[in-house]
Design a protein around this motif. Structure first.
Motif, short mmCIF file in Angstrom:
data_model
loop_
_atom_site.label_atom_id
_atom_site.label_comp_id
_atom_site.label_asym_id
_atom_site.label_seq_id
_atom_site.Cartn_x
_atom_site.Cartn_y
_atom_site.Cartn_z
N ALA A 1 35.99 41.73 39.54
CA ALA A 1 37.28 42.28 39.12
C ALA A 1 37.09 43.50 38.23
CB ALA A 1 38.07 41.20 38.39
N ARG B 1 27.96 41.21 29.90
CA ARG B 1 26.83 40.61 29.17
C ARG B 1 25.61 40.49 30.08
NH1 ARG B 1 29.25 34.49 28.64
NH2 ARG B 1 29.19 34.10 30.86
N ARG C 1 27.85 39.36 44.25
CA ARG C 1 27.55 37.98 43.84
C ARG C 1 27.52 37.01 45.04
NH1 ARG C 1 27.61 36.63 38.65
NH2 ARG C 1 29.08 38.24 38.02
N LYS D 1 23.44 33.43 49.71
CA LYS D 1 23.38 33.55 51.18
C LYS D 1 22.13 34.34 51.58
CE LYS D 1 28.47 33.42 51.31
NZ LYS D 1 28.79 33.54 49.87
N VAL E 1 30.96 40.65 24.45
CA VAL E 1 32.11 40.86 23.57
C VAL E 1 32.38 39.53 22.87
CG1 VAL E 1 34.58 41.46 23.52
CG2 VAL E 1 33.02 42.62 25.12
N ARG F 1 24.50 31.64 39.17
CA ARG F 1 25.69 32.47 38.95
C ARG F 1 25.30 33.95 38.99
NH1 ARG F 1 31.12 32.04 39.59
NH2 ARG F 1 31.91 34.02 38.87
N ASP G 1 38.55 35.39 38.34
CA ASP G 1 38.45 33.93 38.22
C ASP G 1 39.21 33.36 37.03
OD1 ASP G 1 36.79 33.94 40.42
OD2 ASP G 1 35.01 33.20 39.37
N TRP H 1 35.81 35.90 45.58
CA TRP H 1 35.30 37.26 45.38
C TRP H 1 36.35 38.32 45.69
CZ3 TRP H 1 31.41 39.76 43.24
CH2 TRP H 1 31.12 41.06 43.66
N TRP I 1 35.50 33.34 52.26
CA TRP I 1 34.67 32.95 53.39
C TRP I 1 33.46 32.21 52.85
CZ3 TRP I 1 34.11 37.49 50.87
CH2 TRP I 1 32.85 37.97 50.63
C1 LIG Z 1 26.35 32.35 44.23
C2 LIG Z 1 27.79 32.60 44.43
C3 LIG Z 1 28.30 32.77 45.72
C4 LIG Z 1 29.64 33.00 45.93
N1 LIG Z 1 30.10 33.18 47.20
C5 LIG Z 1 31.41 33.46 47.41
C6 LIG Z 1 31.91 33.67 48.73
O1 LIG Z 1 31.18 33.57 49.71
N2 LIG Z 1 33.20 33.98 48.89
C7 LIG Z 1 34.04 34.07 47.83
O2 LIG Z 1 35.22 34.35 48.01
N3 LIG Z 1 33.61 33.88 46.55
C8 LIG Z 1 32.32 33.57 46.32
N4 LIG Z 1 31.86 33.36 45.05
C9 LIG Z 1 32.81 33.45 43.93
C10 LIG Z 1 32.93 34.89 43.45
O3 LIG Z 1 31.68 35.46 43.23
C11 LIG Z 1 33.79 34.92 42.20
O4 LIG Z 1 35.06 34.42 42.52
C12 LIG Z 1 33.91 36.34 41.64
O5 LIG Z 1 32.66 36.86 41.29
C13 LIG Z 1 34.85 36.35 40.44
O6 LIG Z 1 34.91 37.64 39.93
P1 LIG Z 1 35.23 37.89 38.39
O7 LIG Z 1 35.21 39.36 38.21
O8 LIG Z 1 36.40 37.12 37.98
O9 LIG Z 1 33.99 37.22 37.64
P2 LIG Z 1 32.45 37.56 37.75
O10 LIG Z 1 32.13 38.26 39.01
O11 LIG Z 1 31.73 36.32 37.40
O12 LIG Z 1 32.24 38.60 36.56
C14 LIG Z 1 32.47 38.25 35.24
C15 LIG Z 1 31.56 39.06 34.37
O13 LIG Z 1 31.98 38.94 33.01
C16 LIG Z 1 30.84 38.89 32.18
N5 LIG Z 1 31.23 38.30 30.90
C17 LIG Z 1 31.69 37.05 30.67
N6 LIG Z 1 31.97 36.90 29.35
C18 LIG Z 1 31.68 38.08 28.76
C19 LIG Z 1 31.75 38.55 27.42
N7 LIG Z 1 32.19 37.78 26.45
N8 LIG Z 1 31.37 39.82 27.18
C20 LIG Z 1 30.91 40.63 28.18
N9 LIG Z 1 30.84 40.23 29.46
C21 LIG Z 1 31.22 38.98 29.75
C22 LIG Z 1 29.86 38.07 32.99
O14 LIG Z 1 28.55 38.32 32.57
C23 LIG Z 1 30.13 38.57 34.42
O15 LIG Z 1 29.28 39.63 34.76
C24 LIG Z 1 30.52 33.08 44.81
C25 LIG Z 1 30.02 32.89 43.51
C26 LIG Z 1 28.67 32.65 43.32
C27 LIG Z 1 28.13 32.45 41.93
#
Ligand SMILES: Cc1cc2nc3c(=O)[nH]c(=O)nc-3n(C[C@H](O)[C@H](O)[C@H](O)COP(=O)(O)OP(=O)(O)OC[C@H]3O[C@@H](n4cnc5c(N)ncnc54)[C@H](O)[C@@H]3O)c2cc1C
Ligand code: FES
Length: 515
Positions: A136, A158, A166, A171, A204, A252, A395, A413, A441
């Motif tokens: 995001a 972080r 991710r 995969k 943060v 993760r 998320d 994702w 997916w």
């Molecule tokens: C191995 C794996 C496979 C996946 N496969 C799929 C798939 O096939 N299809 C699908 O739809 N989804 C999949 N997902 C889920 C998908 O990756 C997540 O839904 C998506 O990454 C969420 O995005 P986000 O930006 O909310 O969080 P994230 O991508 O997790 O990013 C959050 C970021 O915030 C950072 N952060 C957290 N707290 C702090 C803080 N206090 N200060 C600074 N930084 C901070 C973290 O380090 C991280 O980098 C998978 C997830 C994993 C782990």
């Protein structure tokens, strides 16, 4: 990491008969050896590169909606007018070509120059700070620049790695089929070029909404004009004796995936704890690396709670065909140096343990800052939190889903990236409602399951078609209403179902699932 589509079909430079391209028609062809899709929609002809810039999906098999086309593999959306990637998961445009009608023939001419981004504007917040450099956060930073925001953008994460793909970590990357260069979403220089200050390895620790500042781990503070929280989730940790042993892994981050790959080198027997998406994808990838895998989980069947009994049994059989063994209806109670002891009394040999037992949203920052939180950061349809000027995406965000008409939080994702893209527009005050339908997916060997819809609280999961023939749909209903549709090798149906849900067109949706 897109691969060029195999070029087939007519040479569109040599032209085709106009009768072959009626209103609503599509022709897949080629231009100078590149796959090109020619479309007539709304009385206009369009030609664009036919290879999706996400993973190379064939846009010619996608769905044309007005002046856009949606990719059949993971539903990215491209403009037919400009080739721009309008909606994630594709982040790069496809080429666009000039089309000319001469007499009764249609010709695809030269490639058009890529559209120039709007000039950087001095309007908008004094600065944008994004906490979380994942799906995001990254998508939001990119979209801010695409929309012409000219002010400072700081993207804080972080994690020490440049934002990466991710989903690939469990995969192809873990299976050893994806080279390193596929994993970063962008090279580091991209952020410099776009004047996005990427601060990695930076946690943060606090937000002060009144003073409009955030505090970093090292005690320094950073002011913001507008703030986006996109902190994602963290894996739930095992709470049992031996859980802290060095051969116990979670997945993760890129560093986690690399650590599992390193551990595989000396491992012969892995135990995966949890029959979730991550657990099952890890099992498939470890099998691809040739080590024995047992999945142990309290569930009756893998993924049964999300996908229902038919798909759950199908996935189990698919994994068994590939040599995975299951211990279901039980859970680990202790992890020893070379074994995992189960509640059932059985001991499984294990020199590698991977736990995929769920995730928890990272809500501490939001909670401590006084934002409304309830199993997620509560946001409105513009993804704005209870504190004006602070947005949340991905998320962690619990938003009012347009199709269901109730708040939901999902961990996908593509949805996280799209949240980021919409939040970017709203950080600039554009008041854009988030009305996309969740899609995800999951890949198991050569089978992809595509799932569209919020799915929340389904009561009935009905299979049509044949999973054995890998040509099937499962329709999920709650109080009779379709809340999700999962498909196996029925990409077109998945796209049609998404569109009907987006339009709230229940009748059309029923038609789509009838096939
Ligand atoms: C191995 C794996 C496979 C996946 N496969 C799929 C798939 O096939 N299809 C699908 O739809 N989804 C999949 N997902 C889920 C998908 O990756 C997540 O839904 C998506 O990454 C969420 O995005 P986000 O930006 O909310 O969080 P994230 O991508 O997790 O990013 C959050 C970021 O915030 C950072 N952060 C957290 N707290 C702090 C803080 N206090 N200060 C600074 N930084 C901070 C973290 O380090 C991280 O980098 C998978 C997830 C994993 C782990
Ligand atoms: S390949 Fe097109 S969206 Fe993934």
């Amino acid at each position: 990491m897109s691969e060029a589509q195999e070029t087939k079909g007519p040479d569109l430079k040599a032209g085709i008969g106009a009768a072959e391209l009626p209103e609503g028609g599509q022709v897949a062809g080629q231009v100078d050896g590149e796959a090109v899709l020619l479309v007539r929609s709304g009385g206009k002809d369009f030609a664009i590169g036919a290879t999706c810039t996400h993973y190379g999906g064939p846009l010619a098999e996608g769905l044309v909606v007005g002046d856009t086309v949606r990719c059949p593999w993971h539903h990215a959306c491209f403009s037919l007018r400009t080739g721009e990637a309008l909606r994630a998961p594709a982040l790069n445009p496809v080429a666009c070509y000039r089309v000319e009608r001469v007499g009764d023939r249609v010709f695809v001419r030269e490639k058009l120059p890529a559209p120039t981004p709007p000039p950087a504007a001095a309007t908008g917040p004094s600065s944008v700070v994004i906490v979380g450099a994942g799906a995001a956060g990254n998508a939001a930073a990119e979209r801010l620049r695409e929309l012409g925001y000219g002010g400072p953008i700081t993207l804080l994460g972080r994690d020490r790695s440049v934002p990466y793909d991710r989903p690939n970590l469990s995969k192809d990357y873990l299976a050893g089929n994806a080279p390193e260069e596929w994993i970063p979403l962008r090279p580091k220089e991209f952020y410099e070029e776009k004047r996005i200050e990427l601060r990695l390895g930076t946690r943060v620790t606090a937000i002060d909404p009144q003073g409009r500042t955030i505090t970093l781990e090292d005690g320094t503070s950073l002011p913001y004009g507008a703030l986006l929280l996109a902190t994602g989730t963290s894996p739930v940790r095992l709470d049992l004796p031996g859980a802290d042993r060095p051969h116990v892994h979670y997945l993760r981050t890129l560093a986690d995936s690399r650590a599992i790959i390193a551990a595989v080198k000396d491992a012969k027997q892995a135990v995966v704890l949890g029959a979730s998406f991550i657990g099952m994808e890890v099992a498939a990838s470890l099998r691809a690396r040739g080590i024995a895998v047992t999945v142990a989980a309290p569930d009756e069947r893998p993924l049964g709670k999300v996908l229902g009994p038919d798909l759950g049994d199908f996935i189990r059989a698919l994994h068994e065909e590939h040599g995975v063994t299951f211990r279901l209806g039980t859970k680990a109670v202790e992890i020893g140096e070379h074994e995992v002891r189960l509640e059932s009394g059985e001991t499984l040999p294990a020199d590698l343990v991977v736990a995929g037992i769920g995730v928890r949203p990272n809500l501490d920052l939001a909670r401590a800052a006084g934002l409304r939180v309830d199993d997620g950061v509560i946001v409105d349809e513009y993804l704005e939190t209870s504190v004006p000027g602070i947005f949340a995406a991905g998320d962690i965000a619990r938003w009012p889903d347009a199709y269901l008409g109730e708040p939901i939080r999902v961990e996908h994702w593509e949805l996280a990236e799209r949240h980021g893209q919409t939040a970017a527009a709203n950080l600039l005050g554009r008041r854009q409602r988030f009305a996309d339908v969740p899609f995800f997916w999951s890949q198991h060997y050569d089978v992809q399951i595509s799932y569209v819809g919020p799915g929340k609280g389904w009561e009935e999961a009905r299979l049509s078609g044949s999973l054995a023939k890998r040509d099937a749909t499962v329709t999920y209903r709650k109080k009779g209403k379709i809340v999700a549709v999962a498909t196996v090798f029925r990409d077109r149906q998945s796209l049609e179902a998404e569109l009907a849900m987006e339009r709230g067109d229940v009748e059309r949706l029923e038609e789509v699932v009838r096939g």
